[in-house]
Design an enzyme around this catalytic site. Structure first.
Site, mmCIF file in Angstrom:
data_model
loop_
_atom_site.group_PDB
_atom_site.id
_atom_site.type_symbol
_atom_site.label_atom_id
_atom_site.label_comp_id
_atom_site.label_asym_id
_atom_site.label_seq_id
_atom_site.Cartn_x
_atom_site.Cartn_y
_atom_site.Cartn_z
ATOM 1 N N TYR A 15 -1.591 -1.072 -5.995
ATOM 2 C CA TYR A 15 -1.223 -2.336 -5.363
ATOM 3 C C TYR A 15 -2.114 -3.506 -5.794
ATOM 4 O O TYR A 15 -1.686 -4.645 -5.791
ATOM 5 C CB TYR A 15 -1.313 -2.192 -3.846
ATOM 6 C CG TYR A 15 -0.155 -1.427 -3.276
ATOM 7 C CD1 TYR A 15 0.953 -2.098 -2.780
ATOM 8 C CD2 TYR A 15 -0.143 -0.033 -3.267
ATOM 9 C CE1 TYR A 15 2.030 -1.403 -2.274
ATOM 10 C CE2 TYR A 15 0.925 0.671 -2.768
ATOM 11 C CZ TYR A 15 2.015 -0.016 -2.265
ATOM 12 O OH TYR A 15 3.087 0.672 -1.776
ATOM 13 N N ASP A 35 -4.750 4.268 -15.684
ATOM 14 C CA ASP A 35 -4.453 5.057 -14.484
ATOM 15 C C ASP A 35 -4.378 6.523 -14.897
ATOM 16 O O ASP A 35 -3.784 6.840 -15.922
ATOM 17 C CB ASP A 35 -3.135 4.601 -13.851
ATOM 18 C CG ASP A 35 -3.058 5.006 -12.389
ATOM 19 O OD1 ASP A 35 -3.082 4.109 -11.528
ATOM 20 O OD2 ASP A 35 -3.004 6.226 -12.109
ATOM 21 N N THR A 87 -10.081 4.220 -1.756
ATOM 22 C CA THR A 87 -11.223 4.834 -1.069
ATOM 23 C C THR A 87 -10.756 5.257 0.321
ATOM 24 O O THR A 87 -10.967 4.554 1.298
ATOM 25 C CB THR A 87 -12.415 3.846 -0.956
ATOM 26 O OG1 THR A 87 -11.931 2.581 -0.510
ATOM 27 C CG2 THR A 87 -13.144 3.690 -2.251
ATOM 28 N N ARG A 152 -8.448 -9.360 -1.042
ATOM 29 C CA ARG A 152 -8.107 -9.702 0.343
ATOM 30 C C ARG A 152 -6.638 -10.046 0.473
ATOM 31 O O ARG A 152 -6.236 -10.780 1.365
ATOM 32 C CB ARG A 152 -8.923 -10.915 0.781
ATOM 33 C CG ARG A 152 -10.366 -10.791 0.428
ATOM 34 C CD ARG A 152 -11.036 -12.118 0.447
ATOM 35 N NE ARG A 152 -11.864 -12.266 1.637
ATOM 36 C CZ ARG A 152 -12.517 -13.357 1.955
ATOM 37 N NH1 ARG A 152 -12.422 -14.421 1.190
ATOM 38 N NH2 ARG A 152 -13.248 -13.412 3.030
ATOM 39 N N VAL A 153 -5.834 -9.536 -0.452
ATOM 40 C CA VAL A 153 -4.428 -9.946 -0.461
ATOM 41 C C VAL A 153 -3.600 -9.165 0.557
ATOM 42 O O VAL A 153 -3.923 -8.040 0.908
ATOM 43 C CB VAL A 153 -3.797 -9.774 -1.863
ATOM 44 C CG1 VAL A 153 -4.391 -10.780 -2.825
ATOM 45 C CG2 VAL A 153 -3.977 -8.359 -2.368
ATOM 46 N N LYS A 204 -16.163 -7.750 3.630
ATOM 47 C CA LYS A 204 -14.832 -7.129 3.553
ATOM 48 C C LYS A 204 -14.584 -6.235 4.774
ATOM 49 O O LYS A 204 -13.517 -6.275 5.399
ATOM 50 C CB LYS A 204 -14.737 -6.313 2.267
ATOM 51 C CG LYS A 204 -13.550 -5.396 2.174
ATOM 52 C CD LYS A 204 -12.271 -6.138 1.948
ATOM 53 C CE LYS A 204 -11.076 -5.229 2.100
ATOM 54 N NZ LYS A 204 -9.827 -5.876 1.798
ATOM 55 N N ASN A 208 -11.687 -6.822 8.206
ATOM 56 C CA ASN A 208 -10.666 -5.879 8.673
ATOM 57 C C ASN A 208 -11.017 -5.290 10.037
ATOM 58 O O ASN A 208 -10.124 -4.987 10.830
ATOM 59 C CB ASN A 208 -10.423 -4.803 7.619
ATOM 60 C CG ASN A 208 -9.584 -5.346 6.468
ATOM 61 O OD1 ASN A 208 -9.004 -6.421 6.584
ATOM 62 N ND2 ASN A 208 -9.524 -4.633 5.373
ATOM 63 N N CYS A 258 -5.893 -0.282 4.863
ATOM 64 C CA CYS A 258 -7.129 -1.068 4.997
ATOM 65 C C CYS A 258 -7.652 -1.074 6.417
ATOM 66 O O CYS A 258 -8.707 -0.536 6.716
ATOM 67 C CB CYS A 258 -6.866 -2.510 4.585
ATOM 68 S SG CYS A 258 -6.118 -2.625 2.980
ATOM 69 N N TYR A 315 4.443 0.916 7.441
ATOM 70 C CA TYR A 315 3.359 0.666 8.403
ATOM 71 C C TYR A 315 3.452 -0.710 9.039
ATOM 72 O O TYR A 315 2.852 -0.956 10.082
ATOM 73 C CB TYR A 315 1.984 0.911 7.773
ATOM 74 C CG TYR A 315 1.447 -0.217 6.906
ATOM 75 C CD1 TYR A 315 1.700 -0.244 5.536
ATOM 76 C CD2 TYR A 315 0.684 -1.236 7.450
ATOM 77 C CE1 TYR A 315 1.212 -1.265 4.739
ATOM 78 C CE2 TYR A 315 0.185 -2.259 6.655
ATOM 79 C CZ TYR A 315 0.448 -2.272 5.311
ATOM 80 O OH TYR A 315 -0.047 -3.288 4.535
HETATM 81 N N1 SAJ Z 1 -0.709 -5.007 13.419
HETATM 82 C C1 SAJ Z 1 -0.570 -4.965 14.785
HETATM 83 N N2 SAJ Z 1 -0.675 -6.127 15.489
HETATM 84 C C2 SAJ Z 1 -0.910 -7.313 14.873
HETATM 85 C C3 SAJ Z 1 -1.080 -7.353 13.482
HETATM 86 C C4 SAJ Z 1 -0.971 -6.169 12.769
HETATM 87 O O1 SAJ Z 1 -0.352 -3.907 15.384
HETATM 88 O O2 SAJ Z 1 -0.970 -8.315 15.577
HETATM 89 C C5 SAJ Z 1 -0.606 -3.775 12.645
HETATM 90 C C6 SAJ Z 1 0.441 -3.828 11.533
HETATM 91 O O3 SAJ Z 1 1.711 -3.536 12.002
HETATM 92 C C7 SAJ Z 1 -0.086 -2.797 10.574
HETATM 93 C C8 SAJ Z 1 -1.595 -2.955 10.694
HETATM 94 O O4 SAJ Z 1 -1.811 -3.587 11.937
HETATM 95 O O5 SAJ Z 1 0.295 -1.496 10.965
HETATM 96 C C9 SAJ Z 1 -2.243 -3.748 9.593
HETATM 97 O O6 SAJ Z 1 -1.424 -4.844 9.233
HETATM 98 P P1 SAJ Z 1 -1.999 -6.268 8.775
HETATM 99 O O7 SAJ Z 1 -0.861 -7.141 8.440
HETATM 100 O O8 SAJ Z 1 -2.943 -6.774 9.779
HETATM 101 O O9 SAJ Z 1 -2.873 -5.952 7.493
HETATM 102 P P2 SAJ Z 1 -2.654 -5.206 6.080
HETATM 103 O O10 SAJ Z 1 -3.304 -3.865 6.185
HETATM 104 O O11 SAJ Z 1 -1.259 -5.260 5.610
HETATM 105 O O12 SAJ Z 1 -3.513 -6.127 5.120
HETATM 106 C C10 SAJ Z 1 -4.799 -6.455 5.506
HETATM 107 C C11 SAJ Z 1 -4.926 -7.940 5.352
HETATM 108 N N3 SAJ Z 1 -5.993 -8.425 6.148
HETATM 109 C C12 SAJ Z 1 -5.831 -9.433 7.009
HETATM 110 O O13 SAJ Z 1 -4.769 -9.932 7.283
HETATM 111 C C13 SAJ Z 1 -7.110 -9.906 7.597
HETATM 112 C C14 SAJ Z 1 -5.189 -8.336 3.916
HETATM 113 O O14 SAJ Z 1 -5.588 -9.700 3.822
HETATM 114 C C15 SAJ Z 1 -6.263 -7.472 3.296
HETATM 115 O O15 SAJ Z 1 -6.408 -7.743 1.922
HETATM 116 C C16 SAJ Z 1 -5.858 -6.048 3.422
HETATM 117 O O16 SAJ Z 1 -5.734 -5.724 4.801
HETATM 118 C C17 SAJ Z 1 -6.934 -5.227 2.760
HETATM 119 O O17 SAJ Z 1 -6.770 -4.855 1.584
HETATM 120 O O18 SAJ Z 1 -7.993 -5.042 3.347
#
Ligand code: SAJ
Length: 425
Positions: A15, A35, A87, A152-153, A204, A208, A258, A315
């Site tokens: 990704y 890869d 990781t 951080r995407v 980082k 999260n 993450c 997810y």
């Molecule tokens: N979720 C909730 N409630 C919310 C927000 C999210 O239950 O209010 C859940 C989502 O459904 C999901 C999980 O949390 O299952 C994570 O979703 P997410 O949209 O918060 O994050 P990721 O894992 O898709 O991506 C995150 C991003 N971090 C932030 O938004 C701060 C991204 O910027 C990071 O680059 C990525 O983690 C990473 O690689 O660490």
């Protein structure tokens, strides 16, 4: 400015690695994408990606057609190496630990190619001090540069965020950070902030963990509101009217590669991180909590040999990614209770359990359990809901995401339960 780095090896074409490699190639670097998965390399060469991400196909084919990107299974000599391998978290004696084996294997694979003056960048999420330790190991008798530059995407917006987001670059020394900055400046429009590698690693993890703890709080509020007969969604929306409050949304648990994993890397280096551990455990318990809520409803109605149609195993909404998805735990738990399940997810193509189309999934089901906030679930039209109603045996819908148009489903005749809505309007 003349570039000190011309050729870059990107290790790990997932990704993050694939978009990064393609982006660099499209910005004039000679890039070798590596890869270990032969099939993945072949499919990238053939232009059939197994990652669904807006704009990625075009970016990759542009990079390959320009001649600047080639993909293979082993690294070669380059000026810089960027490590983008997973990781995951592993459990040892009931304690979470970051599995660095992919990072170490990547390091070993580039080691024979390293020359004085080369730069190594780690993008994978790692526990604090990992970069420094690897630097000590590699710099032995050589003069290399090393930096930690977390990605951080947001999946679903990777290409946009790769360019627009601010970037943190943590060097093991100033020269390393400056050299890494040269690479990222070629395509990043956001600000680039320089620090040391251990601070960057902690930054980082803190980003999260902040989200995980915030979501855990929302989930705890949801449980409380169930008890005291308040609608948590309404309460959170109103609390967020405060200029300095921003509570996230409750849900069936936190998934993805993450947020559900990274907080453990802090617990690993600081066992006494009570709040972080507690938030993790609370979020990990949510899939079971929502299943128990649904089971109570099934029991209340005396429904036996129930069939539950699960809507969404990605997810989160509008992505096909099922890594660490709460849906998986929901399925296992329901099956362990002798409930049969069917799965409908318009985004996911392959999964460990069979996926069905909408009609087959709801046929003879007693309840729908909405796990993912896909926009498709919001956009059901009245006729479609009527068709679903006709096909089901019992007419229960439980929404764990506040995504469906509840009024419309109720109008059609469904009993609709919203997670965290103790008022039960
Ligand atoms: N979720 C909730 N409630 C919310 C927000 C999210 O239950 O209010 C859940 C989502 O459904 C999901 C999980 O949390 O299952 C994570 O979703 P997410 O949209 O918060 O994050 P990721 O894992 O898709 O991506 C995150 C991003 N971090 C932030 O938004 C701060 C991204 O910027 C990071 O680059 C990525 O983690 C990473 O690689 O660490």
């Amino acid at each position: 400015m003349e570039r000190r780095i011309e050729k870059i090896c990107v290790i790990g074409l997932g990704y993050i690695g694939l978009p990064t490699a393609s982006m660099l190639a499209n910005h004039g670097y000679r890039v070798v994408g590596v890869d270990i998965d032969r099939e993945r390399v072949k499919s990238i060469e053939e232009g059939s990606l197994n990652i669904v991400e807006p704009g990625l196909k075009t970016l990759v084919s542009g990079a390959i057609n320009s001649g600047n990107l080639k993909v293979k299974t082993t690294p070669e000599d380059a000026d810089a190496y960027i490590i983008c391998v997973p990781t995951p978290v592993k459990w040892e004696n009931n304690l979470p630990k970051c599995d660095l084996s992919y990072v170490y294997n990547a390091i070993e694979s580039i080691k024979p190619h390293l020359n004085d003056g080369n730069l190594i960048i780690i993008e994978s999420t790692v526990p604090p001090r990992t970069t420094e330790r690897i630097y000590q190991y590699l710099n032995n008798g050589r003069k290399i540069y090393m930096a930690y530059c977390p990605e951080r995407v947001l999946p679903g917006k990777i290409l946009k965020e790769l360019v627009e987001n601010d970037r943190i670059i943590g060097g093991v020394n100033r020269e390393s950070a400056e050299l890494a900055k040269e690479i990222y400046s070629s395509f990043v429009d956001g600000n680039i902030y320089i620090t040391d590698s251990t601070t960057a690693e902690m930054v980082k993890l803190m980003e999260n963990t902040y989200r995980d703890v915030n979501i855990a709080l929302a989930n705890e509020f949801a449980k409380i509101c169930e008890e005291i007969k308040v609608n948590v969604w309404e309460a959170i929306a109103l609390a967020n009217k405060h200029p300095r409050v921003n509570i996230l949304n409750p849900g069936p648990g936190v998934g993805g590669h993450c947020i559900s994993v990274d907080p453990w890397f802090i617990v690993e280096v600081y066992k006494n991180a009570k709040l972080i551990r507690c938030a993790r455990e609370l979020n990990d318990g949510m899939p079971y909590y929502v299943c128990d809520l649904l089971c109570k409803e099934l029991e209340r109605r005396g429904i036996e040999n129930a069939k539950v149609a699960i809507f969404g195993v990605a997810y989160k909404g509008n992505v096909e990614d099922t890594r660490e998805s709460p849906g998986r735990k929901v399925i296992e738990y329901l099956l362990s209770k002798g409930i049969s399940i069917s799965i409908y997810d318009p985004y996911v193509k392959t999964f460990d359990y069979p996926l069905e189309d909408l009609k087959d999934a709801v046929k003879n089901a007693d309840a729908i359990l909405v796990i993912t906030d896909h926009k498709d679930f919001k956009n059901f039209k009245e006729e479609e809901i009527r068709e679903i109603y006709r096909l089901m045996r019992n007419k229960i819908v439980m929404d764990t995401r506040n995504i469906i148009k509840r009024e419309l489903w109720r109008k059609v005749g469904f009993y609709v339960k919203l997670l965290g809505d103790g008022k039960g309007e």
